[in-house]
Write an enzyme that holds these catalytic residues in place. Structure first.
Site, mmCIF file in Angstrom:
data_model
loop_
_atom_site.group_PDB
_atom_site.id
_atom_site.type_symbol
_atom_site.label_atom_id
_atom_site.label_comp_id
_atom_site.label_asym_id
_atom_site.label_seq_id
_atom_site.Cartn_x
_atom_site.Cartn_y
_atom_site.Cartn_z
ATOM 1 N N GLY A 72 0.814 -1.206 0.000
ATOM 2 C CA GLY A 72 0.000 0.000 0.000
ATOM 3 C C GLY A 72 0.851 1.261 0.000
ATOM 4 O O GLY A 72 0.588 2.224 -0.737
ATOM 5 N N HIS A 94 -0.906 -14.026 6.342
ATOM 6 C CA HIS A 94 -1.801 -13.133 5.594
ATOM 7 C C HIS A 94 -2.722 -12.337 6.518
ATOM 8 O O HIS A 94 -3.949 -12.463 6.433
ATOM 9 C CB HIS A 94 -2.673 -13.946 4.617
ATOM 10 C CG HIS A 94 -1.897 -14.700 3.579
ATOM 11 N ND1 HIS A 94 -2.458 -15.686 2.803
ATOM 12 C CD2 HIS A 94 -0.610 -14.597 3.170
ATOM 13 C CE1 HIS A 94 -1.550 -16.171 1.966
ATOM 14 N NE2 HIS A 94 -0.416 -15.526 2.182
ATOM 15 N N GLU A 152 -1.642 -24.161 -1.505
ATOM 16 C CA GLU A 152 -0.413 -24.048 -2.279
ATOM 17 C C GLU A 152 0.561 -25.149 -1.932
ATOM 18 O O GLU A 152 0.711 -25.529 -0.770
ATOM 19 C CB GLU A 152 0.220 -22.696 -2.053
ATOM 20 C CG GLU A 152 -0.325 -21.715 -3.056
ATOM 21 C CD GLU A 152 -0.725 -20.421 -2.424
ATOM 22 O OE1 GLU A 152 -0.356 -20.197 -1.272
ATOM 23 O OE2 GLU A 152 -1.402 -19.639 -3.107
ATOM 24 N N MET A 157 4.047 -15.145 -4.422
ATOM 25 C CA MET A 157 2.874 -15.639 -5.159
ATOM 26 C C MET A 157 1.910 -14.495 -5.426
ATOM 27 O O MET A 157 1.467 -13.819 -4.497
ATOM 28 C CB MET A 157 2.182 -16.753 -4.380
ATOM 29 C CG MET A 157 2.916 -18.072 -4.494
ATOM 30 S SD MET A 157 2.196 -19.323 -3.425
ATOM 31 C CE MET A 157 3.055 -18.971 -1.913
ATOM 32 N N VAL A 209 6.473 5.375 13.604
ATOM 33 C CA VAL A 209 5.422 6.309 14.006
ATOM 34 C C VAL A 209 4.758 5.767 15.263
ATOM 35 O O VAL A 209 4.335 4.614 15.313
ATOM 36 C CB VAL A 209 4.399 6.501 12.870
ATOM 37 C CG1 VAL A 209 3.252 7.388 13.338
ATOM 38 C CG2 VAL A 209 5.076 7.096 11.645
ATOM 39 N N ASN A 218 -3.549 -15.606 -1.932
ATOM 40 C CA ASN A 218 -2.513 -14.751 -1.338
ATOM 41 C C ASN A 218 -2.853 -13.294 -1.638
ATOM 42 O O ASN A 218 -3.261 -12.963 -2.740
ATOM 43 C CB ASN A 218 -1.152 -15.096 -1.928
ATOM 44 C CG ASN A 218 -0.964 -16.589 -2.065
ATOM 45 O OD1 ASN A 218 -1.692 -17.219 -2.810
ATOM 46 N ND2 ASN A 218 -0.039 -17.143 -1.347
ATOM 47 N N ASN A 256 8.302 -12.435 1.469
ATOM 48 C CA ASN A 256 7.220 -13.343 1.087
ATOM 49 C C ASN A 256 7.601 -14.257 -0.072
ATOM 50 O O ASN A 256 8.661 -14.128 -0.670
ATOM 51 C CB ASN A 256 5.905 -12.584 0.847
ATOM 52 C CG ASN A 256 5.929 -11.685 -0.365
ATOM 53 O OD1 ASN A 256 6.584 -11.981 -1.361
ATOM 54 N ND2 ASN A 256 5.193 -10.582 -0.287
HETATM 55 P P1 FDA Z 1 3.317 -4.657 4.724
HETATM 56 O O1 FDA Z 1 3.323 -5.503 5.928
HETATM 57 O O2 FDA Z 1 3.866 -5.217 3.454
HETATM 58 O O3 FDA Z 1 4.066 -3.291 5.002
HETATM 59 C C1 FDA Z 1 3.919 -2.556 6.175
HETATM 60 C C2 FDA Z 1 5.220 -1.812 6.453
HETATM 61 O O4 FDA Z 1 4.984 -0.835 7.465
HETATM 62 C C3 FDA Z 1 6.344 -2.702 6.967
HETATM 63 O O5 FDA Z 1 7.516 -2.456 6.224
HETATM 64 C C4 FDA Z 1 6.488 -2.289 8.427
HETATM 65 O O6 FDA Z 1 7.827 -2.385 8.909
HETATM 66 C C5 FDA Z 1 6.039 -0.848 8.405
HETATM 67 N N1 FDA Z 1 5.492 -0.349 9.667
HETATM 68 C C6 FDA Z 1 4.612 -0.972 10.482
HETATM 69 N N2 FDA Z 1 4.270 -0.188 11.532
HETATM 70 C C7 FDA Z 1 4.970 0.970 11.370
HETATM 71 C C8 FDA Z 1 5.050 2.164 12.127
HETATM 72 N N3 FDA Z 1 4.341 2.340 13.256
HETATM 73 N N4 FDA Z 1 5.889 3.147 11.693
HETATM 74 C C9 FDA Z 1 6.615 2.987 10.558
HETATM 75 N N5 FDA Z 1 6.562 1.856 9.796
HETATM 76 C C10 FDA Z 1 5.746 0.867 10.190
HETATM 77 N N6 FDA Z 1 1.319 -12.579 0.095
HETATM 78 C C11 FDA Z 1 1.142 -12.904 -1.207
HETATM 79 O O7 FDA Z 1 0.298 -12.304 -1.880
HETATM 80 N N7 FDA Z 1 1.891 -13.905 -1.768
HETATM 81 C C12 FDA Z 1 2.815 -14.618 -1.060
HETATM 82 O O8 FDA Z 1 3.497 -15.506 -1.607
HETATM 83 C C13 FDA Z 1 2.996 -14.279 0.316
HETATM 84 N N8 FDA Z 1 3.879 -14.993 1.095
HETATM 85 C C14 FDA Z 1 4.176 -14.527 2.368
HETATM 86 C C15 FDA Z 1 5.212 -15.129 3.088
HETATM 87 C C16 FDA Z 1 5.589 -14.604 4.325
HETATM 88 C C17 FDA Z 1 6.714 -15.256 5.105
HETATM 89 C C18 FDA Z 1 4.917 -13.459 4.832
HETATM 90 C C19 FDA Z 1 5.316 -12.854 6.154
HETATM 91 C C20 FDA Z 1 3.889 -12.875 4.114
HETATM 92 C C21 FDA Z 1 3.501 -13.400 2.880
HETATM 93 N N9 FDA Z 1 2.499 -12.813 2.133
HETATM 94 C C22 FDA Z 1 2.267 -13.215 0.848
HETATM 95 C C23 FDA Z 1 1.690 -11.703 2.673
HETATM 96 C C24 FDA Z 1 2.088 -10.335 2.125
HETATM 97 O O9 FDA Z 1 3.487 -10.141 2.239
HETATM 98 C C25 FDA Z 1 1.303 -9.256 2.883
HETATM 99 O O10 FDA Z 1 -0.065 -9.490 2.658
HETATM 100 C C26 FDA Z 1 1.651 -7.856 2.416
HETATM 101 O O11 FDA Z 1 3.023 -7.575 2.577
HETATM 102 C C27 FDA Z 1 0.810 -6.823 3.157
HETATM 103 O O12 FDA Z 1 1.009 -5.562 2.550
HETATM 104 P P2 FDA Z 1 0.715 -4.233 3.334
HETATM 105 O O13 FDA Z 1 0.947 -3.102 2.398
HETATM 106 O O14 FDA Z 1 -0.600 -4.348 3.990
HETATM 107 O O15 FDA Z 1 1.776 -4.176 4.549
#
Ligand code: FDA
Length: 502
Positions: free
Chosen positions: A16, A441, A356, A117, A245, A479, A114
């Site tokens: 996002g 997720h 998967e 996928m 933040v 995913n 991740n």
């Molecule tokens: P995302 O979590 O990507 O980003 C949030 C960011 O904000 C992070 O960098 C964090 O450090 C930062 N942050 C948080 N709080 C903060 C604060 N207070 N101040 C400053 N920064 C802050 N999905 C998929 O579609 N296919 C896949 O194959 C996989 N596989 C997978 C494997 C593993 C091991 C994980 C952990 C996750 C996946 N996922 C996935 C899920 C996917 O990675 C996840 O859905 C997205 O990254 C979410 O995107 P967002 O933009 O919501 O937040």
């Protein structure tokens, strides 16, 4: 200390946040991205940016003294995890009482850790989950745009059929077929051209060298190489790392003021400052964004936020499990870390499951077939603000995973019956077959159309937007990052056209 002022702030640099930063910059808006993790752009003394999964060091996990990998044991032995020194490593496991949530930390968020996928959800299910979103626009415009921008590609079928690196997938496909189940290729952002060169010995191995959850040194089109590279290329975006933040309030002039804690590599807060902005885009992920808004509402800083903030959370029905194969059915010592196929039984009305076929890339023959099942679970959790710890606590009990376990069991009992095989009990601790205590997720907490309007504008506050996974109400059936990216594109197009952000 006078508050520094910028036109727009983006909190978090995952999917996002990356979309928001690029589209704001292209519209000419100077944008500051605040990210609590570090930048993963420079090699350490071993010449690599990320450490390997086989021998994790402090780069692996976020401030821990021992790694906490999802697959904790093998043959019941604690052979997977390693002692490490605390450091802002790339993978975090956030432990709530009934559920541990894995998230990425660093510039690129979840894209750094991740499996890549990249799945566009089933249209009928998308309409059911997000009925207020125009599906024609999503499937005609925003999903195709997200796929293009993310660099989604598919494994070449002839190479897939012949390479030793996907034997584990072909074995699972054959076993699913024996149970009458259909499989489908799953697209990915890992560059399959690079992977083929890895196999041929002409490119440095990454997916074929057990790299994934602690970062891929090569091959993966993570956000720092796609959206964020483009955003920085405009000259309009600054990314500040190790900047967490802590609080959000609003000044009488309508601008937002953020309290930002700057940390060093030991985690110590070295400075706390305030940043003001006209437009605020929250992209801290489902857990991060929900906590920031809940804290703001409950401390009275933003009292008019919706009562729906904190509600509608779930882990996309994630359940992991393993099966034991017969000795004559080896899955291969060499396994790519990048999954390329799923068992698609989503249209099974009684037990919808999309499972998967996951690798177990430890460099040895294990005869294990591993799966990440995405199930349809009606249970939802709620975050509650705890003033004593100033944190959001997830109200989710283990029993709420029961519908997911039942669905996964129903499907894999069929696979076992058809192949005369059994489950593995040694992989997740406590002699459990189904890993129902963690998820990859996290979705929801600030649901589109209830805590926000239909475009992610926070109810009650002009100029405050949510653009990440907290918008998706707990389940999307596949995913989630393609959906999160496409919804963020849709939001940015709308608010840049209508809301007068300058
Ligand atoms: P995302 O979590 O990507 O980003 C949030 C960011 O904000 C992070 O960098 C964090 O450090 C930062 N942050 C948080 N709080 C903060 C604060 N207070 N101040 C400053 N920064 C802050 N999905 C998929 O579609 N296919 C896949 O194959 C996989 N596989 C997978 C494997 C593993 C091991 C994980 C952990 C996750 C996946 N996922 C996935 C899920 C996917 O990675 C996840 O859905 C997205 O990254 C979410 O995107 P967002 O933009 O919501 O937040």
């Amino acid at each position: 200390e006078p508050a520094g002022y910028v036109p727009a702030v983006v909190v978090g640099s995952g999917y996002g946040g990356a979309v928001a930063a690029l589209r704001l910059a292209e519209a000419g808006v100077s944008t500051l991205v605040l990210e609590m993790g570090r930048a993963w752009d420079a090699p350490s003394s071993d010449g690599k940016v990320f450490c390997s999964t086989a021998s994790p060091d402090r780069r692996s996990m976020w401030f821990r003294t021992r790694t906490a990998a999802p697959l904790a044991s093998f043959l019941w032995l604690d052979v997977v995890n390693r002692d490490i020194s605390p450091y802002p490593g790339v993978l975090d496991r956030v432990d709530h009482p009934g559920m541990s949530v894995y998230v990425g930390r660093g510039v690129g968020g979840g894209s750094l850790v991740n499996g890549g996928m990249a799945v566009t959800p089933d249209r009928a299910y998308f309409r059911e989950v997000l009925p207020q979103v125009d599906a024609d626009a999503m499937y005609g415009t925003w999903f195709p745009l997200a796929n293009r921008m993310l660099g989604v590609n598919t494994v070449a079928p002839d190479w897939f059929e012949s390479t030793e690196w996907y034997q584990f997938t072909r074995v699972s496909r054959a076993q699913a077929a024996r149970a009458g189940l259909a499989t489908t290729f799953v697209p990915n952002v890992y560059d399959f051209g690079h992977m083929q060169r890895e196999a041929a010995g002409t490119a440095t191995k990454s997916a074929l060298a057990q790299e994934v959850i602690y970062g891929n040194n090569f091959g993966k089109r993570s956000l720092d190489r796609t959206y964020l590279a483009a955003a920085l290329g405009t000259g309009k975006v600054t990314i500040e790392t190790l900047s967490r933040v802590r609080a959000i309030r609003r000044d009488p002039d309508g601008s937002y003021v953020l309290t930002v804690a700057q940390t060093d590599l030991t985690g110590a807060v070295v400075a706390t400052r305030e940043v003001g902005c006209g437009a605020l885009f929250l992209a801290a992920g489902s857990l991060g964004t929900t906590e920031l808004l809940l804290r703001a509402r409950e401390t009275g800083a933003l009292p008019d936020l919706s009562p729906a903030v904190g509600k509608g959370w779930a882990g996309n029905g994630n359940i992991m499990l393993g099966r034991a194969n017969h000795l004559w059915n080896p899955t291969g010592a060499r396994q790519s870390t990048i999954p390329v196929m799923g068992i698609n039984d989503w249209n099974n009305a009684a037990n919808p499951v999309f499972a998967e076929i996951a690798p177990l890339p430890i460099g040895l023959e294990t005869w294990v077939s591993l799966y990440l099942a995405i199930t349809r679970n009606p249970e939802r959790g709620t975050f509650v603000y705890d003033p004593a710890t100033d944190a959001a606590v997830l109200n989710w009990s283990r029993s709420q995973n029961q519908p997911s376990v039942a669905a996964a069991k129903s499907l894999f009992d069929r696979v076992n019956r058809a192949n005369a095989t059994i489950y593995r009990y040694d992989l997740f601790g406590g002699n459990r077959v189904f890993a129902d205590d963690f998820c990859y997720h996290p979705l929801g907490g600030c649901v589109l159309g209830s805590a926000t309007d239909a475009y992610g504008r926070a109810n009650g506050y002009d100029g405050l937007y949510v653009v990440d996974g907290s918008l998706v109400p707990g389940s999307i059936g596949v995913n989630p990052f393609v959906t999160i990216t496409a919804l963020a594109e849709r939001t940015m197009a709308r608010v840049l056209a209508q809301d007068g952000i300058t």
